[in-house]
Design a protein around this motif. Structure first.
Motif, PDB file in Angstrom:
ATOM      1  N   ILE A 181       0.862  -1.176   0.000  1.00 19.68           N
ATOM      2  CA  ILE A 181       0.000   0.000   0.000  1.00 19.68           C
ATOM      3  C   ILE A 181       0.903   1.232   0.000  1.00 19.68           C
ATOM      4  CG2 ILE A 181      -1.782   1.299   1.237  1.00 19.68           C
ATOM      5  CD1 ILE A 181      -2.547  -1.350   2.623  1.00 19.68           C
ATOM      6  N   ARG A 182       0.584   2.185  -0.863  1.00 19.77           N
ATOM      7  CA  ARG A 182       1.306   3.464  -0.834  1.00 19.77           C
ATOM      8  C   ARG A 182       0.298   4.585  -0.630  1.00 19.77           C
ATOM      9  NH1 ARG A 182       2.459   7.355  -4.494  1.00 19.77           N
ATOM     10  NH2 ARG A 182       1.969   6.066  -6.322  1.00 19.77           N
ATOM     11  N   VAL A 183       0.512   5.363   0.415  1.00 17.91           N
ATOM     12  CA  VAL A 183      -0.304   6.543   0.659  1.00 17.91           C
ATOM     13  C   VAL A 183       0.288   7.669  -0.167  1.00 17.91           C
ATOM     14  CG1 VAL A 183      -1.222   8.137   2.368  1.00 17.91           C
ATOM     15  CG2 VAL A 183      -0.851   5.733   2.984  1.00 17.91           C
ATOM     16  N   ASN A 184      -0.439   8.132  -1.159  1.00 18.81           N
ATOM     17  CA  ASN A 184       0.083   9.051  -2.164  1.00 18.81           C
ATOM     18  C   ASN A 184       0.114  10.485  -1.641  1.00 18.81           C
ATOM     19  OD1 ASN A 184       0.968   9.831  -4.760  1.00 18.81           O
ATOM     20  ND2 ASN A 184      -1.106  10.390  -5.335  1.00 18.81           N
ATOM     21  N   CYS A 185       1.271  10.921  -1.177  1.00 18.89           N
ATOM     22  CA  CYS A 185       1.371  12.262  -0.599  1.00 18.89           C
ATOM     23  C   CYS A 185       2.838  12.632  -0.432  1.00 18.89           C
ATOM     24  CB  CYS A 185       0.684  12.296   0.773  1.00 18.89           C
ATOM     25  SG  CYS A 185       1.431  11.162   1.952  1.00 18.89           S
ATOM     26  N   ASP A 186       3.061  13.861  -0.046  1.00 16.69           N
ATOM     27  CA  ASP A 186       4.385  14.335   0.333  1.00 16.69           C
ATOM     28  C   ASP A 186       4.403  14.424   1.856  1.00 16.69           C
ATOM     29  OD1 ASP A 186       6.900  15.388   0.450  1.00 16.69           O
ATOM     30  OD2 ASP A 186       6.338  17.398  -0.245  1.00 16.69           O
ATOM     31  N   PRO A 187       5.065  13.492   2.541  1.00 17.08           N
ATOM     32  CA  PRO A 187       5.007  13.466   4.008  1.00 17.08           C
ATOM     33  C   PRO A 187       5.439  14.790   4.612  1.00 17.08           C
ATOM     34  CG  PRO A 187       6.084  11.502   3.161  1.00 17.08           C
ATOM     35  CD  PRO A 187       5.932  12.433   2.009  1.00 17.08           C
ATOM     36  N   LEU A 188       4.680  15.263   5.594  1.00 21.89           N
ATOM     37  CA  LEU A 188       4.962  16.547   6.219  1.00 21.89           C
ATOM     38  C   LEU A 188       5.867  16.408   7.440  1.00 21.89           C
ATOM     39  CD1 LEU A 188       1.340  18.014   6.034  1.00 21.89           C
ATOM     40  CD2 LEU A 188       3.237  18.407   4.445  1.00 21.89           C
ATOM     41  N   ASP A 189       5.538  15.480   8.319  1.00 29.77           N
ATOM     42  CA  ASP A 189       6.328  15.280   9.529  1.00 29.77           C
ATOM     43  C   ASP A 189       5.971  13.925  10.121  1.00 29.77           C
ATOM     44  OD1 ASP A 189       3.847  15.611  10.738  1.00 29.77           O
ATOM     45  OD2 ASP A 189       4.258  17.655  11.412  1.00 29.77           O
ATOM     46  N   SER A 190       6.566  13.589  11.263  1.00 29.81           N
ATOM     47  CA  SER A 190       6.345  12.281  11.876  1.00 29.81           C
ATOM     48  C   SER A 190       4.882  12.081  12.267  1.00 29.81           C
ATOM     49  CB  SER A 190       7.243  12.129  13.113  1.00 29.81           C
ATOM     50  OG  SER A 190       8.600  12.150  12.751  1.00 29.81           O
ATOM     51  N   TYR A 191       4.236  13.120  12.755  1.00 31.27           N
ATOM     52  CA  TYR A 191       2.840  13.011  13.160  1.00 31.27           C
ATOM     53  C   TYR A 191       1.948  12.691  11.959  1.00 31.27           C
ATOM     54  CZ  TYR A 191      -1.666  14.170  15.255  1.00 31.27           C
ATOM     55  OH  TYR A 191      -2.968  14.114  15.699  1.00 31.27           O
TER      56      TYR A 191
END
Length: 245
Positions: free
Chosen positions: A83-93
């Motif tokens: 599974i890939r969550v399609n996004c640009d990760p913002l931070d650990s939270y």
């Protein structure tokens, strides 16, 4: 046994890092990416547990399509689907929130990931996921054995090691020597092409942090060679320049 292995897509340790847009973004041009080394240990142990007890291993990545080659490598190593969550990760939270959302929908027995990524090195995602799901989390885990519905783990603590048992489900941040890295063989590589990779959109999460600027470490200074007969000069330099005495 249903196992979720979370992997990061990080620059190779030999990559030369630079920044763009007034030092607010990573310059991705020319960077070779790899699966996070600590995640490789988690993946290897997850595959071993599947082979021992049966079940399935799902790989999860929170990030863009540039990580697909690393996801396919994880499938070639032995994961069953991804599974890939399609996004640009913002931070650990943000990352932890996406992992927790996927985990709630699928009820995994075990959630494995590296103790930390090697780019931001926050080392908090496993703890956040455990808190969000209301299940125990431990890190850094160096040994993991399963008997029935109970896990026995060994982890590093300040001043030594700790061995403990806990009921499943668990969230674990892994490191060596929990397992040995696995290298995909040709059959695994060919099979990985047809294994399912589900791309989903992220759930909405409030921004907890916003990066303002990145900077590289200061360059190393020139090395000064002091003759063995000039110990007083060395002591003076350690006091006045290095300021370690």
């Amino acid at each position: 046994m249903k196992i979720l292995v979370c992997i990061t897509n990080v620059p190779d340790t030999t990559a030369k890092i630079s920044f763009t847009d007034n030092d607010t973004k990573l310059n991705k041009n020319g960077i070779q990416y790899i699966i996070g080394p600590y995640d490789d240990y988690a993946l290897a142990r997850g595959v071993e547990l599947k082979e021992q007890f049966g079940g399935a291993v799902t790989v999860l990545h929170v990030g863009g399509a540039e990580a697909d080659p690393q996801i396919r490598k994880a499938l070639a190593i032995g994961a069953d689907d991804a599974i890939r969550v399609n996004c640009d990760p913002l931070d650990s939270y943000f990352v932890a929130s996406q992992i927790a959302h996927i985990a709630r929908e699928n009820s995994y027995d075990l959630i494995l990931m590296g103790r930390e990524s090697i780019d931001f090195n926050s080392g908090v995602v496993h703890g956040l996921v455990g808190e969000m799901l209301g299940i125990p989390s431990y890190s850094p885990v160096m040994k993991l054995d399963i008997e029935g519905s109970t896990a026995t783990i060994a982890r590093e603590i300040d001043g030594g090691k700790e061995t403990l048992s806990a009921p499943l489900p668990l969230v674990l941040g892994c490191q060596e020597p929990i397992s040995e890295w696995k290298i995909p063989n040709m059959r695994g590589i060919m099979t990985a092409r047809t294994k399912p990779l589900l791309v989903v959109e992220p759930v909405s999460v409030d921004d907890m942090t916003v990066p303002e600027k990145y900077s590289l470490p200061a360059p190393k200074g020139a090395c000064k060679m002091i003759p063995a007969s000039e110990a007083e000069t060395l002591i003076k330099l350690l006091q006045t320049e290095a300021k370690v005495l």
